[in-house]
Structures are given as C-alpha cells and as structure tokens.
Scaffold this motif. Structure first.
Motif, PDB file in Angstrom:
ATOM      1  N   UNK A 136      70.083  33.754  29.647  1.00 48.35           N
ATOM      2  CA  UNK A 136      69.346  32.733  29.528  1.00 48.35           C
ATOM      3  C   UNK A 136      69.812  31.628  27.974  1.00 48.35           C
ATOM      4  N   UNK A 137      69.416  30.518  28.865  1.00 43.90           N
ATOM      5  CA  UNK A 137      70.823  28.835  28.215  1.00 43.90           C
ATOM      6  C   UNK A 137      70.588  29.451  26.136  1.00 43.90           C
ATOM      7  N   UNK A 138      71.597  29.068  26.285  1.00 44.64           N
ATOM      8  CA  UNK A 138      71.321  28.599  24.636  1.00 44.64           C
ATOM      9  C   UNK A 138      70.937  28.355  24.029  1.00 44.64           C
ATOM     10  N   UNK A 139      70.225  27.057  24.597  1.00 41.58           N
ATOM     11  CA  UNK A 139      69.395  25.908  23.081  1.00 41.58           C
ATOM     12  C   UNK A 139      68.229  26.471  23.523  1.00 41.58           C
ATOM     13  N   UNK A 140      67.395  27.692  24.136  1.00 42.29           N
ATOM     14  CA  UNK A 140      66.784  28.485  24.240  1.00 42.29           C
ATOM     15  C   UNK A 140      66.290  29.160  23.817  1.00 42.29           C
ATOM     16  N   UNK A 141      67.946  30.092  23.378  1.00 40.19           N
ATOM     17  CA  UNK A 141      67.572  31.559  22.513  1.00 40.19           C
ATOM     18  C   UNK A 141      68.042  31.695  21.414  1.00 40.19           C
ATOM     19  N   UNK A 142      69.109  30.982  20.814  1.00 41.97           N
ATOM     20  CA  UNK A 142      69.992  30.627  19.600  1.00 41.97           C
ATOM     21  C   UNK A 142      68.655  30.857  18.369  1.00 41.97           C
ATOM     22  N   UNK A 143      67.471  30.040  18.432  1.00 42.52           N
ATOM     23  CA  UNK A 143      67.064  30.190  17.208  1.00 42.52           C
ATOM     24  C   UNK A 143      66.179  31.134  17.385  1.00 42.52           C
ATOM     25  N   UNK A 144      65.845  32.086  18.635  1.00 39.39           N
ATOM     26  CA  UNK A 144      65.304  33.244  18.836  1.00 39.39           C
ATOM     27  C   UNK A 144      66.226  34.331  18.253  1.00 39.39           C
ATOM     28  N   UNK A 145      67.531  34.683  18.095  1.00 42.19           N
ATOM     29  CA  UNK A 145      67.812  35.461  17.994  1.00 42.19           C
ATOM     30  C   UNK A 145      68.404  34.593  16.020  1.00 42.19           C
ATOM     31  N   UNK A 146      67.824  33.655  15.617  1.00 40.13           N
ATOM     32  CA  UNK A 146      67.748  32.944  14.336  1.00 40.13           C
ATOM     33  C   UNK A 146      66.809  33.645  14.002  1.00 40.13           C
ATOM     34  N   UNK A 147      65.537  34.335  14.407  1.00 42.55           N
ATOM     35  CA  UNK A 147      64.626  34.717  14.043  1.00 42.55           C
ATOM     36  C   UNK A 147      64.411  36.493  13.940  1.00 42.55           C
ATOM     37  N   UNK A 148      65.289  36.725  14.885  1.00 43.92           N
ATOM     38  CA  UNK A 148      65.813  38.283  14.110  1.00 43.92           C
ATOM     39  C   UNK A 148      66.904  38.119  13.473  1.00 43.92           C
ATOM     40  N   UNK A 149      67.476  37.656  12.767  1.00 43.26           N
ATOM     41  CA  UNK A 149      68.429  37.313  12.238  1.00 43.26           C
ATOM     42  C   UNK A 149      70.016  38.082  12.661  1.00 43.26           C
ATOM     43  N   UNK A 150      69.823  38.037  13.908  1.00 42.09           N
ATOM     44  CA  UNK A 150      71.468  37.955  14.541  1.00 42.09           C
ATOM     45  C   UNK A 150      72.115  36.323  14.510  1.00 42.09           C
ATOM     46  N   UNK A 151      73.245  36.593  14.086  1.00 46.18           N
ATOM     47  CA  UNK A 151      73.939  34.899  14.358  1.00 46.18           C
ATOM     48  C   UNK A 151      75.059  35.111  15.196  1.00 46.18           C
ATOM     49  N   UNK A 152      75.118  36.630  15.505  1.00 44.52           N
ATOM     50  CA  UNK A 152      75.765  36.355  16.877  1.00 44.52           C
ATOM     51  C   UNK A 152      75.059  36.595  18.193  1.00 44.52           C
TER      52      UNK A 152
ATOM     53  N   UNK B 222      61.392  43.822  15.712  1.00 41.28           N
ATOM     54  CA  UNK B 222      62.088  43.358  14.176  1.00 41.28           C
ATOM     55  C   UNK B 222      62.605  44.769  13.802  1.00 41.28           C
ATOM     56  N   UNK B 223      62.630  46.136  13.787  1.00 40.99           N
ATOM     57  CA  UNK B 223      63.033  47.466  13.414  1.00 40.99           C
ATOM     58  C   UNK B 223      63.744  47.373  13.552  1.00 40.99           C
TER      59      UNK B 223
END
Length: 224
Positions: A113-129, A94-95
């Motif tokens: 990896x597919x977008x369905x699995x990874x999009x919520x994980x990207x949001x968890x890191x605060x990354x919108x792209x 996270x840091x």
C-alpha cells in the motif's frame, strides 16, 4: 547479532485493507469520483487472486490525491486514523510488534500500500521503518504535492524482497547480518519474502497460505 522482524500490514497487523478503507473514506468526504471504492474492491479481489495489475491500481489510486494539498490530506488522514484505524487495531497485534521492539530487534513494516496511507499506521505501532509504495511529489520535494504518479520499485511480491535488500544495504546490512529473520504475512503474494525468512509466520492467513503453512510446518497465528 540482532534479529530482524518484518511485518506485512493489511490483514496482517490490521484486520482490513487500508487502501480500501481510505478509498471509502475519500468517498465519504467527496474527495474521489463516484465508484472509486467499488473499483478498489475489484483491485483487492485481483490481489487476492494473484492477478493484480499493479500499474493500473497505482494510477487509479493515486490520481485523486493530486487534487489536494498535503496539509489537507494530512488533516483528513488524521481523522481517518481516529475514525477507522485506531478502533480496529487489536491488543494482540500491538503486543506482537511490541515484543520484537522490546527485544531490540530491527523492525520494519513492508506493505504494498502507498506510503501516504500507511506511514501514520506504522507510527501508531511504534515502527519507524516503513517500506511502502512511494508516491511521486512535485519537484521531488518530500513535502511536495502529489502528482498522481509513483517512484521506485513497488513493494509487491518480489519487490518486497528487493526493497528490503536495498533498505538493509543503506544501513550497511544484509540478510546474513541477523541471527534470525521473522516475517509475518497473511498472503501468498508475500511468498518471495516469506521464503527469505528463517522464521516465516502465517498471520491470519488466506486460504492458500494456510495450506502452504501447514505443509511447510510454519507457525499459524490469528491476531483478530
């Protein structure tokens, strides 16, 4: 000029393969056929060895998702985030991401990896792209049911470079738009994009990438 920070996801920002873990979760919920997780493990071994048949992998992985509504899948995925993903994200990972966000860098996660699995994980890191493999939906609707297929160029090997260039072009940018380009990855499969970075970082590297990073003098970091 700002800087660009790109991150691989599986085994780089998170200490597991998200498609494998999602496959195991699907098995636990009786959402996938018997042996589904074991087959994904074999695909992962092929990936590490550099012999993955991406077409076969995507067809196998996407097929069960077509049996459920997006609402059902999203509900399952949120429980997956709570049970599997969030507990395993380290403070160090996270840091790392946050320091680039705080510096005002353009940040993106680029994953095979597919977008369905990874999009919520990207949001968890605060990354919108997020640049990920895009699943096909019914009638091309963003919120439509999945068909079991996919569209576009897979973000895999050279495809990560191509998709990154397309993403930048959509914003009126290119590689030369940045004072520095950082890319964090654990895998030799990402060598094409690592070569495009002015600051490649071997992050929890596999054995082959660790050897190359030592030869090239690239930084090597461990996040978990």
């Amino acid at each position: 000029m700002t800087e660009l920070a790109l991150f691989d996801l599986d085994h780089t920002l998170i200490p597991f393969d998200s498609s494998q873990e999602w496959g195991r979760y699907m098995m636990q919920q009786d959402m996938a056929p018997e042996g589904f997780a074991a087959r994904l493990d074999q695909f992962q071994e092929d990936y590490v060895a550099g012999t993955l048949d991406m077409d076969a992998y995507l067809r196998y992985f996407a097929a069960p998702l077509a049996n459920y509504s997006r609402t059902e899948l999203d509900q399952w995925h949120e429980r997956f985030m709570d049970a599997v993903v969030r507990p395993q994200i380290t403070a160090e990972a996270r840091q790392l991401v946050q320091q680039h966000l705080d510096a005002g860098h353009l940040c993106g996660i680029v994953t095979a990896t597919i977008d369905f699995v990874t999009r919520p994980i990207a949001r968890e890191f605060g990354v919108k792209h997020l640049l990920a493999i895009t699943l096909e939906t019914a009638n091309g609707q963003e919120d439509g049911a999945y068909t079991g297929g996919w569209v576009g160029i897979p973000t895999f090997r050279e495809g990560k470079v191509t998709r990154s260039e397309m993403w930048l072009q959509d914003m009126g940018l290119n590689w030369d738009s940045f004072a520095a380009i950082h890319f964090y990855s654990d895998s030799m499969n990402d060598l094409p994009l690592l070569r495009h970075a002015s600051h490649p970082v071997a992050t929890n590297p596999d054995a082959r990438l660790k050897v190359l990073a030592e030869q090239e003098g690239w930084p090597i970091i461990q996040l978990f």
